[in-house]
Design an enzyme around this catalytic site. Structure first.
Site, PDB file in Angstrom:
ATOM      1  N   ASN B  22     -37.676 -60.217  89.661  1.00 38.09           N
ATOM      2  CA  ASN B  22     -38.506 -59.904  90.821  1.00 38.09           C
ATOM      3  C   ASN B  22     -37.681 -60.123  92.086  1.00 38.09           C
ATOM      4  OD1 ASN B  22     -40.318 -60.664  93.168  1.00 38.09           O
ATOM      5  ND2 ASN B  22     -41.825 -59.902  91.710  1.00 38.09           N
ATOM      6  N   SER B  45     -42.180 -55.383  90.286  1.00 37.00           N
ATOM      7  CA  SER B  45     -42.744 -55.435  91.629  1.00 37.00           C
ATOM      8  C   SER B  45     -44.154 -55.983  91.486  1.00 37.00           C
ATOM      9  CB  SER B  45     -42.759 -54.039  92.247  1.00 37.00           C
ATOM     10  OG  SER B  45     -43.120 -54.126  93.607  1.00 37.00           O
ATOM     11  N   GLU B  46     -44.483 -57.037  92.230  1.00 33.92           N
ATOM     12  CA  GLU B  46     -45.711 -57.779  91.922  1.00 33.92           C
ATOM     13  C   GLU B  46     -46.990 -57.012  92.225  1.00 33.92           C
ATOM     14  OE1 GLU B  46     -43.411 -58.821  94.127  1.00 33.92           O
ATOM     15  OE2 GLU B  46     -44.335 -59.752  95.900  1.00 33.92           O
ATOM     16  N   ASN B  47     -46.871 -55.872  92.905  1.00 36.32           N
ATOM     17  CA  ASN B  47     -48.070 -55.044  93.066  1.00 36.32           C
ATOM     18  C   ASN B  47     -48.367 -54.211  91.823  1.00 36.32           C
ATOM     19  OD1 ASN B  47     -45.704 -53.563  93.793  1.00 36.32           O
ATOM     20  ND2 ASN B  47     -47.008 -51.955  94.637  1.00 36.32           N
ATOM     21  N   SER B  87     -49.951 -58.604  86.607  1.00 40.60           N
ATOM     22  CA  SER B  87     -48.653 -58.817  87.240  1.00 40.60           C
ATOM     23  C   SER B  87     -48.369 -60.310  87.398  1.00 40.60           C
ATOM     24  CB  SER B  87     -48.638 -58.143  88.616  1.00 40.60           C
ATOM     25  OG  SER B  87     -47.404 -58.335  89.237  1.00 40.60           O
TER      26      SER B  87
END
Lengths: 233, 217, 233, 217
Positions: B22, B45-47, B87
């Site tokens: 990340n 990607s944390e979204n 996520s």
């Protein structure tokens, strides 16, 4: 099962001042544009809004902020919004900042009947103030509680008459767990289809969580950071 | 002394085949451009993306496909999309092997501050608190000093913390440092930077043992 | 990313006696048939198996039970299995029964880094004995802890080289959350495809949770209760 | 006196349009066959189905499509499939409006026992503990007495509990009863069954007020 309504105005007709709303989206991606516009038009205020972000100055939740309809924001990241910063620093707007993963999990927990859970996120920071700390496997965790809302408002790509939803790309983000956590959940979709048109194996949000659904219109889908490469690269 | 690209290149040397990584906003994002040959890593990607690809070609931007910095991106073959709860299940559950992020301050115990300047700037922590509380392996990419010339590698952070005792390694324009129980340990110097320069620029406890090699970028 | 292995024998080669395994499936639906057969062949024992059910007398986990390879079962429902009942009542087999929803959530929690959570399920029953009770919204809840395993073994319909999985019908069941909770997770799939062959929007289990994957063979897919109607109905 | 189908038909009268309903194994499963005309309900199966349809036609059975009783089933248009964690999120989160299940014993406070007979039968609770702890509306479908002729509507359950103070209504071959703070309240008699017969068959506190109407099935 009579879930289909005509439009955003009908969907939000009974949302009242002072209520708590959850709104899906990450940045401007996957936000319920039609319902936000209808809320602006309706003019109710003192809203508590749970949303990962607060929109930008003239779009998304920024429209409700500009119109002074929001009393409190519960979010993880609120940059990119001058009016927000002004209202917050002047004390006009109450703000509760929550780690993004805890926000997501707290919404899911609210929908899943789990009143509280332990997470390591925020231990040792001001987020942990007043919260129970407990060590698991040698690592400190804090107890976080579930979030629910009077209304959850989500945006999906396609949905059917039973409220089954599918999302497109990263427009999914917070929408599925907020859909679970609304006492009443409204879904606006780009395309409303007949039951049976969606593959039962590939539904992102089961219809059981959705009480009202309508086909939205005129989606702008603004891009916050248009980043590209040129063909020569 | 390194520029931002140099910092990104140096961090890219830390990547290992098969890792899920990340990358935060800013310098960390650049790391994706310098993955060593023969190493296959997947960017999270944390979204809600695993297998993030490069920016789209002009005219191919999809508003429904952005990264956590809200930038338009593409997907690599074998990518997948998921919701925010999933996520952070990946992140909190320590399935992501490396997190690279920026910081305003790091303490010599590995505390990090990067989300708030009281009374001035409160953008929020986004996913940073979850990331630093969870990841086994956290590298901070930042400038060694702030605009006023003050060290950002401190005995104690002065700003509100993002996480405690979590940073494992720091890469700045001057040096690579590990965070050890005894404080920052100098591992490498940036090209042309003296050990004295690094000592002078570091406020927290700094361990300098033996000859400090110059980085190979 | 070198996740693809040749077969079940290679996938399970380092599973050892005494280890804790999670195995996906509900009844005989969605069980990892190839890996179970390989475990029977390997002959290791003293296993702790976390699985919603324990198979039937001559199939599924029933094969491992018959072979006396299991020391302890952690399940929610273990009917339909005479050998199981015999071993349990005679004290040869340790059994930990857990409400099905708590079992599912505890596996998810294990994979999601949530060490414990509160649930109302089991309050006031022997399941709650020794567990912390706390009232939320006037309703008593008990604190349940996360479950993890040395190996999780799941069965999917299709999977790609990165370990991304899709499931078919109700063969999904416990597989996705067990996939999250294994220190090492093995996926056996009916069809192994190239990266890019699966739609990124419709992956059930992201590949990040999978360490080994192979294309299984000779799936029997036994039906426990064949219920039908005749065309005239 | 009702037969099993009669019990199922009577329970089906409780269904309301738009409800999501979970039916347990046995008599409860039969309820799906008697949904009143004009009422649209969706059946949830806790192994991961919303919108469960009837059994498949012979030769069309799919081993990858079963209900919680491990029976082959079909899907209705608009159905969807999900994993076990999502399924119990629905149940625990009270999104399912009605649960119908069988019982070995029910107490006059609404306690229920249906998963274990110590030393003799331990099949496990399956999803029953989650269902009874969560549902707002729980109807028990069972015989009024056991094979030995002893009442199953008790002052206190003797078997290990599945849940406490959760049962709202009971439909047996003899009667419909609500569970109230004062005990079982007799609502309807089965055709041809006397109030005396019901009183004699009920061990727990029983409230009989005024004329008790006969069920209309």
């Amino acid at each position: 099962m009579k879930k289909v309504v005509n439009d955003a105005d009908e969907a939000i007709h009974d949302i009242q001042s002072g209520m708590t709303l959850m709104l899906g989206g990450f940045g401007l991606c996957g936000i319920p544009e039609n319902c936000i516009a209808a809320l602006v038009k309706k003019g109710i205020n003192n809203l508590v809004c749970i949303s990962n972000n607060a929109g930008v100055d003239h779009f998304g939740l920024g429209l409700l902020l500009q119109n002074r309809q929001i009393r409190k924001m519960i979010s993880s990241y609120v940059g990119e919004n001058d009016e927000f910063e002004r209202q917050m620093l002047s004390g006009e707007l109450e703000v509760d900042l929550i780690p993004q993963g805890s926000l997501a999990e707290r919404c899911r927990a609210g929908g899943a009947g789990i009143p509280a859970f332990f997470t390591p996120a925020g231990y040792g920071t001001e987020i942990a103030e007043g919260k129970e700390v407990r060590i698991f496997n040698g690592k400190p965790h804090i107890l976080e509680s579930a979030l629910t809302a009077d209304f959850a408002i989500v945006k999906a790509w396609k949905g059917d008459h039973y409220g089954n939803l599918i999302f497109k790309g990263t427009a999914r983000n917070f929408n599925p767990m907020m859909a679970m956590a609304g006492k009443i959940t409204i879904a606006e979709v780009e395309e409303l289809v007949e039951p049976g048109a969606l593959d039962p194996n590939f539904i992102h949000t089961p219809g059981i969580f959705i009480q009202r659904i309508f086909q939205g219109k005129n989606y702008e889908k603004r891009i916050e950071q248009r980043t590209v490469r040129t063909k020569s690269q | 002394m390194l520029d931002k690209i140099g910092i990104a290149k140096r961090i890219a040397q830390e990547l290992k085949d098969g890792w899920y990584v990340n990358l935060g906003i800013g310098i960390p994002t650049l790391v994706a451009n310098y993955v060593p040959f023969g190493i296959d890593v997947e960017f999270q990607s944390e979204n809600g993306i695993l297998g993030m690809g490069p920016f789209p070609f002009e005219g191919e931007e999809d508003p429904d496909l952005i990264n956590a910095g809200k930038q338009t991106v593409t997907l690599r073959p074998g990518a997948c999309i998921f919701d925010s709860a999933m996520s952070f299940a990946m992140i909190r559950g320590q399935h992501v092997q490396l997190t690279v992020l920026g910081a305003m301050e790091v303490s010599d115990e590995g505390d990090i501050a990067n989300w708030k300047i009281p009374g001035r700037m409160v953008k929020g922590m986004g996913g940073a608190m979850d990331l630093v509380a969870s990841a086994e392996n956290i590298i901070v990419a930042m400038m060694h000093t702030n605009k006023a010339g003050e060290s950002k590698l401190l005995k104690q952070c002065t700003l509100p913390l993002t996480g405690v005792k979590c940073v494992k390694k720091i890469v700045t324009e001057l040096a690579v440092l590990d965070v050890t129980p005894e404080g920052f340990k100098l591992i490498e110097r940036a090209p042309g930077v003296s050990v004295e320069h690094i000592i002078k620029s570091t406020e927290g406890r700094l361990i300098v043992e033996g000859e400090i090699p110059e980085m190979i970028i």
